[in-house]
Design an enzyme around this catalytic site. Structure first.
Site, PDB file in Angstrom:
ATOM      1  N   HIS A   1       1.914  -0.576  -4.344  1.00  0.00           N
ATOM      2  CA  HIS A   1       0.835  -0.370  -4.549  1.00  0.00           C
ATOM      3  C   HIS A   1      -0.863  -0.979  -4.501  1.00  0.00           C
ATOM      4  O   HIS A   1      -0.989  -1.422  -3.310  1.00  0.00           O
ATOM      5  CB  HIS A   1       0.812  -1.086  -5.953  1.00  0.00           C
ATOM      6  N   CYS A   2      -1.651  -0.539  -5.009  1.00  0.00           N
ATOM      7  CA  CYS A   2      -3.510  -1.423  -4.426  1.00  0.00           C
ATOM      8  C   CYS A   2      -3.596  -1.410  -6.039  1.00  0.00           C
ATOM      9  O   CYS A   2      -2.962  -1.746  -6.801  1.00  0.00           O
ATOM     10  CB  CYS A   2      -4.345  -0.599  -4.031  1.00  0.00           C
ATOM     11  N   ALA A   3      -4.863  -1.319  -6.671  1.00  0.00           N
ATOM     12  CA  ALA A   3      -5.558  -1.692  -7.653  1.00  0.00           C
ATOM     13  C   ALA A   3      -4.855  -1.552  -9.167  1.00  0.00           C
ATOM     14  O   ALA A   3      -4.268  -1.170  -9.714  1.00  0.00           O
ATOM     15  CB  ALA A   3      -6.777  -1.724  -7.931  1.00  0.00           C
TER      16      ALA A   3
END
Length: 152
Positions: free
Chosen positions: A92-94
């Site tokens: 994941h990222c933001a």
């Protein structure tokens, strides 16, 4: 999260923060491509403490001039480790749109020997709003060419 391949899920920060969601999908490893922003006792300490979820992060920025490829080797090694341990990884990222999607796409190309087009189609089928960063797109084309997967 979007289930991309056998042990890899693509998602966002809020999903990584949901213990219920992590348990529902049997997530054993988390790869954070945006760096953790919350409080923790020491730098790079896992936000999951001792609940049995392994954690790795790198601090990538979501702008066109950022070299996302610098993180691929470490990310691939972590994803392979999780696979050997028969685990599931939430990458994941933001928002799960650019940094994590680019990392997953490159991993799919390299480890499943899918062309750039095939890997992109797989990700876009599962997560329509992905890979909007033009700089990352150019880098992925160069990466695909460097490993002989730009085209069949």
């Amino acid at each position: 999260p979007s289930h991309l391949i056998e042990h890899v899920y693509l998602g966002c920060q809020s999903q990584a923060e949901s213990l219920r969601m992590l348990r529902k999908y049997n997530i054993t490893h988390v790869l954070n491509c945006a760096g953790y922003k919350g409080p923790r006792p020491e730098p790079h300490a896992s936000p999951y403490g001792d609940i049995g979820i392994e954690y790795l992060e790198f601090q990538a920025d979501d702008y066109e001039d950022y070299d996302i490829t610098q993180h691929f080797a470490e990310a691939f090694q972590y994803l392979d480790q999780a696979k050997r341990q028969r685990g599931n990884v939430l990458v994941h990222c933001a928002l799960g749109i650019n940094r994590s999607a680019a990392t997953c796409l490159a991993y799919i190309m390299q480890h499943q020997r899918k062309t750039l087009f095939e890997a992109t189609r797989l990700i876009k089928r599962k997560r329509k709003v992905a890979l909007t960063n033009r700089g990352f797109q150019v880098q992925l084309v160069k990466f695909a060419k460097s490993i002989g997967l730009l085209d069949k």
